[in-house]
Motif scaffolding. Structure first.
Motif, PDB file in Angstrom:
ATOM      1  N   PRO A 195       0.790  -1.240   0.000  1.00  0.00           N
ATOM      2  CA  PRO A 195       0.000   0.000   0.000  1.00  0.00           C
ATOM      3  C   PRO A 195       0.819   1.286   0.000  1.00  0.00           C
ATOM      4  O   PRO A 195       0.271   2.359  -0.256  1.00  0.00           O
ATOM      5  CB  PRO A 195      -0.816  -0.106   1.304  1.00  0.00           C
ATOM      6  CG  PRO A 195      -0.796  -1.549   1.673  1.00  0.00           C
ATOM      7  CD  PRO A 195       0.535  -2.050   1.209  1.00  0.00           C
ATOM      8  N   ILE A 196       2.115   1.208   0.289  1.00  0.00           N
ATOM      9  CA  ILE A 196       2.928   2.424   0.386  1.00  0.00           C
ATOM     10  C   ILE A 196       3.259   2.924  -1.017  1.00  0.00           C
ATOM     11  O   ILE A 196       3.793   2.171  -1.829  1.00  0.00           O
ATOM     12  CB  ILE A 196       4.222   2.157   1.176  1.00  0.00           C
ATOM     13  CG1 ILE A 196       3.901   1.517   2.534  1.00  0.00           C
ATOM     14  CG2 ILE A 196       4.997   3.447   1.381  1.00  0.00           C
ATOM     15  CD1 ILE A 196       5.131   1.105   3.316  1.00  0.00           C
ATOM     16  N   PRO A 197       2.962   4.177  -1.344  1.00  0.00           N
ATOM     17  CA  PRO A 197       3.184   4.658  -2.713  1.00  0.00           C
ATOM     18  C   PRO A 197       4.661   4.842  -3.045  1.00  0.00           C
ATOM     19  O   PRO A 197       5.473   5.149  -2.172  1.00  0.00           O
ATOM     20  CB  PRO A 197       2.447   6.009  -2.729  1.00  0.00           C
ATOM     21  CG  PRO A 197       2.443   6.450  -1.297  1.00  0.00           C
ATOM     22  CD  PRO A 197       2.340   5.196  -0.476  1.00  0.00           C
ATOM     23  N   LEU A 198       4.975   4.651  -4.325  1.00  0.00           N
ATOM     24  CA  LEU A 198       6.328   4.826  -4.843  1.00  0.00           C
ATOM     25  C   LEU A 198       6.404   6.100  -5.685  1.00  0.00           C
ATOM     26  O   LEU A 198       5.380   6.654  -6.088  1.00  0.00           O
ATOM     27  CB  LEU A 198       6.731   3.629  -5.709  1.00  0.00           C
ATOM     28  CG  LEU A 198       6.788   2.271  -5.023  1.00  0.00           C
ATOM     29  CD1 LEU A 198       6.973   1.175  -6.062  1.00  0.00           C
ATOM     30  CD2 LEU A 198       7.922   2.231  -4.022  1.00  0.00           C
ATOM     31  N   HIS A 199       7.629   6.525  -5.978  1.00  0.00           N
ATOM     32  CA  HIS A 199       7.818   7.658  -6.885  1.00  0.00           C
ATOM     33  C   HIS A 199       7.516   7.208  -8.311  1.00  0.00           C
ATOM     34  O   HIS A 199       7.769   6.056  -8.684  1.00  0.00           O
ATOM     35  CB  HIS A 199       9.251   8.174  -6.789  1.00  0.00           C
ATOM     36  CG  HIS A 199       9.451   9.506  -7.415  1.00  0.00           C
ATOM     37  ND1 HIS A 199       9.677   9.668  -8.771  1.00  0.00           N
ATOM     38  CD2 HIS A 199       9.445  10.768  -6.888  1.00  0.00           C
ATOM     39  CE1 HIS A 199       9.818  10.942  -9.048  1.00  0.00           C
ATOM     40  NE2 HIS A 199       9.678  11.632  -7.931  1.00  0.00           N
ATOM     41  N   SER A 200       6.985   8.110  -9.105  1.00  0.00           N
ATOM     42  CA  SER A 200       6.591   7.763 -10.477  1.00  0.00           C
ATOM     43  C   SER A 200       7.772   7.388 -11.355  1.00  0.00           C
ATOM     44  O   SER A 200       7.596   6.754 -12.405  1.00  0.00           O
ATOM     45  CB  SER A 200       5.827   8.925 -11.106  1.00  0.00           C
ATOM     46  OG  SER A 200       6.637  10.101 -11.123  1.00  0.00           O
ATOM     47  N   ALA A 201       9.000   7.765 -10.955  1.00  0.00           N
ATOM     48  CA  ALA A 201      10.178   7.427 -11.771  1.00  0.00           C
ATOM     49  C   ALA A 201      10.563   5.962 -11.644  1.00  0.00           C
ATOM     50  O   ALA A 201      11.300   5.446 -12.491  1.00  0.00           O
ATOM     51  CB  ALA A 201      11.360   8.305 -11.369  1.00  0.00           C
ATOM     52  N   ALA A 202      10.090   5.268 -10.603  1.00  0.00           N
ATOM     53  CA  ALA A 202      10.471   3.871 -10.377  1.00  0.00           C
ATOM     54  C   ALA A 202       9.685   2.962 -11.305  1.00  0.00           C
ATOM     55  O   ALA A 202       8.454   2.988 -11.322  1.00  0.00           O
ATOM     56  CB  ALA A 202      10.228   3.489  -8.920  1.00  0.00           C
ATOM     57  N   HIS A 203      10.384   2.138 -12.072  1.00  0.00           N
ATOM     58  CA  HIS A 203       9.744   1.199 -13.000  1.00  0.00           C
ATOM     59  C   HIS A 203      10.134  -0.252 -12.730  1.00  0.00           C
ATOM     60  O   HIS A 203       9.517  -1.155 -13.297  1.00  0.00           O
ATOM     61  CB  HIS A 203      10.098   1.563 -14.445  1.00  0.00           C
ATOM     62  CG  HIS A 203       9.374   2.773 -14.951  1.00  0.00           C
ATOM     63  ND1 HIS A 203       8.252   2.716 -15.754  1.00  0.00           N
ATOM     64  CD2 HIS A 203       9.608   4.088 -14.740  1.00  0.00           C
ATOM     65  CE1 HIS A 203       7.848   3.939 -16.028  1.00  0.00           C
ATOM     66  NE2 HIS A 203       8.656   4.803 -15.439  1.00  0.00           N
ATOM     67  N   GLY A 204      11.115  -0.501 -11.894  1.00  0.00           N
ATOM     68  CA  GLY A 204      11.536  -1.865 -11.614  1.00  0.00           C
ATOM     69  C   GLY A 204      10.766  -2.474 -10.465  1.00  0.00           C
ATOM     70  O   GLY A 204      10.633  -1.857  -9.411  1.00  0.00           O
ATOM     71  N   PHE A 205      10.216  -3.672 -10.665  1.00  0.00           N
ATOM     72  CA  PHE A 205       9.510  -4.425  -9.623  1.00  0.00           C
ATOM     73  C   PHE A 205       8.265  -3.684  -9.143  1.00  0.00           C
ATOM     74  O   PHE A 205       7.904  -3.751  -7.970  1.00  0.00           O
ATOM     75  CB  PHE A 205      10.435  -4.704  -8.434  1.00  0.00           C
ATOM     76  CG  PHE A 205      11.826  -5.122  -8.828  1.00  0.00           C
ATOM     77  CD1 PHE A 205      12.060  -6.383  -9.344  1.00  0.00           C
ATOM     78  CD2 PHE A 205      12.892  -4.245  -8.704  1.00  0.00           C
ATOM     79  CE1 PHE A 205      13.333  -6.765  -9.720  1.00  0.00           C
ATOM     80  CE2 PHE A 205      14.173  -4.616  -9.071  1.00  0.00           C
ATOM     81  CZ  PHE A 205      14.392  -5.890  -9.586  1.00  0.00           C
ATOM     82  N   VAL A 206       7.617  -2.975 -10.050  1.00  0.00           N
ATOM     83  CA  VAL A 206       6.419  -2.207  -9.717  1.00  0.00           C
ATOM     84  C   VAL A 206       5.270  -2.728 -10.568  1.00  0.00           C
ATOM     85  O   VAL A 206       5.392  -2.782 -11.795  1.00  0.00           O
ATOM     86  CB  VAL A 206       6.625  -0.700  -9.990  1.00  0.00           C
ATOM     87  CG1 VAL A 206       5.373   0.075  -9.623  1.00  0.00           C
ATOM     88  CG2 VAL A 206       7.829  -0.176  -9.227  1.00  0.00           C
ATOM     89  N   PRO A 207       4.151  -3.143  -9.962  1.00  0.00           N
ATOM     90  CA  PRO A 207       3.013  -3.625 -10.750  1.00  0.00           C
ATOM     91  C   PRO A 207       2.562  -2.589 -11.776  1.00  0.00           C
ATOM     92  O   PRO A 207       2.409  -1.408 -11.462  1.00  0.00           O
ATOM     93  CB  PRO A 207       1.923  -3.868  -9.687  1.00  0.00           C
ATOM     94  CG  PRO A 207       2.675  -4.109  -8.423  1.00  0.00           C
ATOM     95  CD  PRO A 207       3.894  -3.227  -8.509  1.00  0.00           C
ATOM     96  N   GLY A 208       2.363  -3.040 -12.999  1.00  0.00           N
ATOM     97  CA  GLY A 208       1.924  -2.139 -14.059  1.00  0.00           C
ATOM     98  C   GLY A 208       3.042  -1.402 -14.762  1.00  0.00           C
ATOM     99  O   GLY A 208       2.795  -0.674 -15.728  1.00  0.00           O
ATOM    100  N   ARG A 209       4.289  -1.527 -14.261  1.00  0.00           N
ATOM    101  CA  ARG A 209       5.442  -0.901 -14.909  1.00  0.00           C
ATOM    102  C   ARG A 209       6.482  -1.979 -15.196  1.00  0.00           C
ATOM    103  O   ARG A 209       6.440  -3.076 -14.643  1.00  0.00           O
ATOM    104  CB  ARG A 209       6.044   0.196 -14.031  1.00  0.00           C
ATOM    105  CG  ARG A 209       5.043   1.254 -13.569  1.00  0.00           C
ATOM    106  CD  ARG A 209       5.692   2.282 -12.651  1.00  0.00           C
ATOM    107  NE  ARG A 209       4.719   2.990 -11.835  1.00  0.00           N
ATOM    108  CZ  ARG A 209       5.017   3.798 -10.837  1.00  0.00           C
ATOM    109  NH1 ARG A 209       6.305   4.021 -10.540  1.00  0.00           N
ATOM    110  NH2 ARG A 209       4.079   4.388 -10.136  1.00  0.00           N
ATOM    111  N   SER A 210       7.421  -1.657 -16.051  1.00  0.00           N
ATOM    112  CA  SER A 210       8.411  -2.656 -16.454  1.00  0.00           C
ATOM    113  C   SER A 210       9.615  -1.960 -17.061  1.00  0.00           C
ATOM    114  O   SER A 210       9.667  -0.724 -17.169  1.00  0.00           O
ATOM    115  CB  SER A 210       7.805  -3.615 -17.484  1.00  0.00           C
ATOM    116  OG  SER A 210       7.498  -2.910 -18.684  1.00  0.00           O
TER     117      SER A 210
END
Length: 454
Positions: A195-210
């Motif tokens: 539930p803890i939000p990440l920065h939008s620049a992070a794409h590794g190991f983030v659901p919906g990003r790659s």
């Protein structure tokens, strides 16, 4: 004195300062109201009699904490311990030979609260144990707050270790958690960290990003700059992880135990077996980082916690990139920036600024992996070509196409020159990667795959 229904135990004469300050802090947190008179009543009940220094201490606590610090009992105990009224009381007790007694313990100082981020309400270690499905004793064993497990017999240790050598580079240590600890870490990841939000620049190991989504942000730019963080996971300390969890809203003791479950100190016997490779200064830095509590590379919680731990760095790098009209993404330890002429003309100053920010955040850049590529050269981000649009390299595509052709002509057994245990799944995975980057080329490879007789 009412303790909000909290149970008490009596009595411990001649209590140590640590135990006494902790008991006072717990009693203050359990007081009926967060007022000086209520804290005086709670303090006198803990000591077992009225003391002249308790009102002064209560006033100091109220001045320090205008609101009841329910999620920080250890911090409150430290404030009590360092306060002048408490120190003077201890000094007087030492002079007179009459140690301060500890008449009553408060066993349940915490009360329910709501998290600003919507994370589960886990106010104490008992609730954390329930969330993880283990007993409080097992929680202590796996969290290992005293780091006893580091010197335990190998069969009892929570991790196993695999050194991986890399030509011309410092070896990498894979720290693999034992099955039960890995299960606990997966529960923490799914229920307490997600539930803890990440920065939008992070794409590794983030659901919906790659890797593809991160690379696509840089497609079609005049210049692309690639930078790399050295020993990324090992540089994320336990203190930084604890800070992330506290900032998210987890209670102090809970954040401390979660940190223990998700960080690790490598035993000296493992560090002494580091294979050859890399510069002496780099080897020393890695050994230092691994010897201290850090995020283990191999734990399922490490990627998410690493992303959370560098949120401020991501924010600062995004701001710095904005000064050059540049975009910024990060995939684990790979940093990518891209823009037009402003960045192209000032790339040296820009990289120097990135280095300052990274160093200030406790990390360092790997100078051997710094690249500045103009549009006339092949620009890649996390292995994806981004000159015009996301694409795989021509060499990788041709290599995979040749393997599929050999499979169709010679048969899979002869074409499997690297002896993959599940060659079919291996090829499907590689085809899926190409299709995620370039759907048209992926469709060509799927057609070639369909001609193979398995």
């Amino acid at each position: 004195m009412s303790n909000n229904g909290s149970a008490v135990l009596a009595r411990t004469p001649h209590a140590l300062p640590m135990a006494l300050s902790t008991a006072l802090a717990d009693a203050f947190l359990a007081a009926d109201q967060w007022t000086a008179p209520a804290l005086v009543q709670a303090g006198n009940h803990t000591i077992g009699s009225q003391r002249r220094w308790i009102p002064t201490l209560a006033a100091h606590i109220i001045a320090t904490y205008p609101r009841r610090p329910l999620d920080a009992p250890r911090e409150l105990a430290a404030v009590v311990r360092r306060s002048k009224p408490f120190a003077r009381a201890l000094a007087r007790a030492s002079r007179t030979g009459k140690p301060l007694p500890l008449a009553n313990y408060c066993l349940d100082p915490a009360s329910a609260r709501e998290s600003p981020l919507g994370i589960p309400v886990v106010d104490n270690l008992g609730v954390l144990s329930q969330h993880l499905g283990i007993t409080p004793g097992e929680l202590e064993w796996f969290a290992d707050p005293k780091h006893f497990n580091r010197s335990a017999a190998p069969i009892l240790q929570h991790y196993r270790y695999e050194w991986h050598t890399r030509p011309g580079r410092v070896p990498r240590l894979l720290e693999v958690p034992a099955p039960r600890l890995r299960t606990l870490q997966r529960t923490i990841l799914a229920n307490l960290l997600s539930p803890i939000p990440l920065h939008s620049a992070a794409h590794g190991f983030v659901p919906g990003r790659s890797a593809v989504s991160g690379a696509a942000a840089h497609a079609g730019n005049l210049v692309v700059i690639n930078l790399d963080l050295a020993t990324f996971f090992a540089k994320v300390s336990a203190g930084r992880v604890f800070g992330v969890l506290r900032q998210a809203g987890y209670a102090e003791a809970v954040a401390h135990r979660i940190t223990g479950l998700c960080t690790h100190r490598v035993p000296a016997r493992i560090l002494s077996r580091m294979p050859a490779g890399g510069e002496p200064t780099d080897r020393f830095a890695l050994r230092q980082a691994l010897a201290l509590p850090h995020l283990p590379q191999g734990a399922p919680t490490s990627p998410m916690l690493a992303n959370l731990a560098v949120r401020r760095m991501d924010s600062r790098l995004s701001g710095w990139a904005g000064k050059f009209d540049a975009g910024y993404t990060r995939y684990a330890d790979d940093l990518a920036f891209s823009a037009g002429t402003t960045l192209a003309r000032g790339s040296d100053d820009f990289i120097a600024g990135v280095s300052r920010i990274v160093t200030d955040e406790g990390h360092s850049l790997n100078p051997r992996k710094t690249r500045v590529r103009g549009a006339s050269l092949r620009q890649t981000v996390t292995g994806v070509v981004v000159n015009e649009h996301p694409n795989v390299t021509r060499a990788d595509f041709d290599r995979l196409k040749a393997i599929l052709h050999n499979c169709a002509v010679l048969g899979p057994e002869l074409a499997n020159r690297q002896a993959h245990a599940d060659f079919r799944s291996h090829l499907l995975g590689r085809i899926a990667w190409v299709a995620s980057v370039n759907p048209r080329r992926g469709a060509q490879l799927r057609a070639d795959f369909a001609r193979i007789v398995w």
